[in-house]
Design an enzyme around this catalytic site. Structure first.
Site, PDB file in Angstrom:
ATOM      1  N   SER A 294      -0.405  -0.361 -13.720  1.00  0.00           N
ATOM      2  CA  SER A 294      -1.326   0.238 -12.801  1.00  0.00           C
ATOM      3  C   SER A 294      -2.857  -0.152 -13.049  1.00  0.00           C
ATOM      4  O   SER A 294      -2.965  -1.511 -12.732  1.00  0.00           O
ATOM      5  CB  SER A 294      -1.567   1.758 -13.083  1.00  0.00           C
ATOM      6  OG  SER A 294      -2.109   2.647 -12.397  1.00  0.00           O
TER       7      SER A 294
ATOM      8  N   HIS B  74       6.060   4.592  -9.702  1.00  0.00           N
ATOM      9  CA  HIS B  74       4.728   3.911  -9.878  1.00  0.00           C
ATOM     10  C   HIS B  74       4.868   3.610 -11.456  1.00  0.00           C
ATOM     11  O   HIS B  74       5.147   4.576 -12.575  1.00  0.00           O
ATOM     12  CB  HIS B  74       3.363   4.739  -9.756  1.00  0.00           C
ATOM     13  CG  HIS B  74       2.153   4.020 -10.254  1.00  0.00           C
ATOM     14  ND1 HIS B  74       1.639   3.083  -9.363  1.00  0.00           N
ATOM     15  CD2 HIS B  74       1.203   4.359 -11.100  1.00  0.00           C
ATOM     16  CE1 HIS B  74       0.435   2.799  -9.773  1.00  0.00           C
ATOM     17  NE2 HIS B  74       0.284   3.367 -10.627  1.00  0.00           N
TER      18      HIS B  74
ATOM     19  N   ASP C 238       5.132   2.934  -3.462  1.00  0.00           N
ATOM     20  CA  ASP C 238       4.207   3.123  -4.856  1.00  0.00           C
ATOM     21  C   ASP C 238       3.752   4.704  -4.340  1.00  0.00           C
ATOM     22  O   ASP C 238       2.884   4.838  -3.574  1.00  0.00           O
ATOM     23  CB  ASP C 238       3.023   2.270  -4.762  1.00  0.00           C
ATOM     24  CG  ASP C 238       2.584   2.435  -5.979  1.00  0.00           C
ATOM     25  OD1 ASP C 238       1.774   3.366  -6.173  1.00  0.00           O
ATOM     26  OD2 ASP C 238       2.558   1.693  -7.085  1.00  0.00           O
TER      27      ASP C 238
END
Length: 391
Positions: free
Chosen positions: A171, A334, A267
């Site tokens: 991330s 994610h 995502d």
């Protein structure tokens, strides 16, 4: 004697349990404080380090933790009272798994490397560098210094002798891996094989449901607050506004170091915050859809499909160079490389009948190239698990 024997067996069982979970103790980098390389609250940065062994003793993977960003004083003050802004609140042990896993059967290519998880406590993807500290809020915007202090510490601990090395992240940490990739390559020995891996860090300069780009204005606030401009790649900032250099699609074309992108076409963070951010969804029509694509209307699904089209266009710089890798699945997820289940597990996501661990390992060692894109709809891949957010 019986009690003593029982005591030692209990210690052994406990030790084995800790080893079994892959728990790695925290290291506080106190020496960084004098250099001003600190978390938002001024506390020392921290990392977890599991030493390499056997054939991996001179191989290193530095993985940066994710956790979003703070865009203004209020959100950064809130953040500094948590582990995302202060090492005082961080858990003392961290379980390593997935790309950091220490078991050969679940992480065959990297299990015996020196594996480091760099804790994220600056809110800027390790790009902040503001000298002044406002006495009213006592916030330190020093993410770039934190990153360099940790890297320098690891170099002193043996990374200066690296034969193989990876800079990776999840991330916001995966975005940091892209932004710092070429610098990482430059710091390490010229003879080393050095590559970077971004897991769910390919944030796109996308249009939201209103037709605008909420995410661009969001990143402009991050860059302005944290003084990120001077820490971003000059190859990008010399051509465009610094906040645009938070979008990998504008940074990757001039990158010299090989990069592998692991990303979901749908995502889950980007669907929520790039496509349908709460700030532009005034009527909350997307409140359910963006959390569960099965709850989307036909019109919303068409918009979600359009987001995938935007993602595909943004990924064009990856395809332009054979040394770059891509694992783009059609999951609503994610961060997929942080757990053994999604990294290499029997039920983990696959693209072209290949698991993430095999794709990345083959690419890193040059056994085979991998730039694969999944089928086009959010329900077309039966290997997609439920939403994964390992950070």
């Amino acid at each position: 004697m019986g009690k003593l024997k029982h005591c030692w067996s209990s210690v052994l069982v406990l030790a084995m349990a800790v080893i079994g979970t892959g728990a790695v103790p925290i290291t506080y980098l106190q020496s960084a404080v004098a250099k001003g390389a600190v978390c938002l609250d001024g506390s020392a940065p921290a990392y977890h380090f599991d030493k390499g062994f056997g054939s991996g003793v001179n191989n290193w993977i530095v993985h940066m933790e994710g956790g979003g960003w703070c865009t203004d004083v209020a959100s950064c003050i809130k953040r500094k009272g948590t582990m995302k802004g202060s090492s005082k609140f961080m858990n003392k042990d961290f379980g390593f798994s997935g790309i950091l896993g220490g078991k050969q059967n679940t992480n065959p290519d990297f299990y015996n490397w020196n594996r480091i998880k760099v804790r994220y406590c600056d809110g800027s993807s390790f790009t902040g560098n503001v000298e002044a500290v406002n006495p009213a809020n006592k916030l330190f915007f020093r993410g770039a210094r934190v990153w360099r202090a940790v890297i320098d510490e690891l170099m002193a601990k043996g990374m200066k002798n690296a034969q193989n090395a990876i800079l990776s992240g999840c991330s916001a940490g995966a975005l940091a891996a892209i932004l710092h990739c070429d610098t990482f390559r430059a710091i390490l020995p010229r003879t080393a094989r050095v590559k970077c891996v971004s897991d769910a860090g390919y944030f796109i300069h996308g249009k939201d449901i209103s037709g605008g780009s909420y995410i661009q204005s969001y990143y402009s606030k991050v860059v302005a607050l944290h003084g990120s401009a001077k820490s971003l790649p000059v190859s990008c900032t010399s051509k465009m506004k610094p906040e645009l250099c938070f979008f990998p699609q504008y940074v990757v074309p001039s990158m010299r170091t090989p990069l592998f992108v692991i990303n979901a076409a749908f995502d889950s963070w980007q669907i929520k915050n790039v496509l349908a951010p709460t700030g532009v969804d005034k009527r909350k029509e997307w409140a359910n859809c963006k959390l569960d694509l099965k709850k989307c209307s036909a019109a919303q699904l068409k918009t979600v499909q359009g987001f995938r089209d935007q993602m595909m266009r943004a990924l064009s710089p990856i395809h332009s160079t054979p040394s770059r890798g891509l694992f783009l699945d059609s999951c609503h997820a994610h961060c997929q490389g942080g757990s053994a289940a999604s990294w290499s597990g029997a039920k983990g996501p696959q693209v072209a009948n290949t698991k993430i661990s095999k794709a990345v390992g083959n690419w890193f060692y040059g056994r085979s190239a991998f730039q694969k894109i999944d089928c086009p709809s959010p329900i077309c891949n039966p290997t997609c698990p439920a939403i994964s957010t390992d950070e």
